[in-house]
Design an enzyme around this catalytic site. Sequence first.
Site: not given
Length: 236
Positions: A23-24, A27
């Site tokens: 997820h990170e 980003h």
Amino acid sequence: MQGIHLGNVVLGFVAFLFSLCVHEFAHAWTTERFGDDTGRYQGRITLDPRAHIDPIGSILFPLLGLIGGGFIFGWAKPVEVNPNRWKNKVVANIVVSAAGPISNLLLALGAVLLLKLLVVTGGVGRGDVLSMFSGHELANPQALLGLAEPVLIFLRMMIVVNLLLAVFNMLPIPPLDGSHILSSLLSVVSVPLMEAYESLRPYGFFIIILASLTGLLSQIYLPLMRFFLVLLFSLL
């Protein structure tokens, strides 16, 4: 399977931690596509957990949730961005914010496709897959050389955890990813409306806690999770 099993806790924690890292990473990788290399300089374009974990949000809270058999809640260190370096601020904010939840949906889809592969190749039966999601014992626990149960548990956790991360983070409550998307959309429609919405940002954490305690949060994300589960399992 009844009660709490150490193996299940370990598999669930690994699935959750890996999903947080992806997820990170998403980003950080996506913001660089729009001209902001802050994430790269901070070492966030990696799947190494050491770059993303928060001791409380990435370890303590998830483990407590898994051990307690309840709601898995946690977070990683947020990826810092520099909007001044974005080439198109509105589009970039929307895409960068959506990148994390989208990565989780793709992980959930990947886990379902692996289940499909196991079913098609005869590694496990479709009934075994459905049994795991309904909380029942495996019909053939010796399948996959005796590894059917841990494999299916891990894939089940990957699906559930990633759908939870995707749906939860897309809620338009600050500081969740969905709040940045809504704020960008409001900036196009009405700047005063966007500013009024942004004034809620300092209270976002308390709004989440209140919504959770009153049951409002579960009334929102559970139907969405069921929708995605039905959609994904239609592929089996």
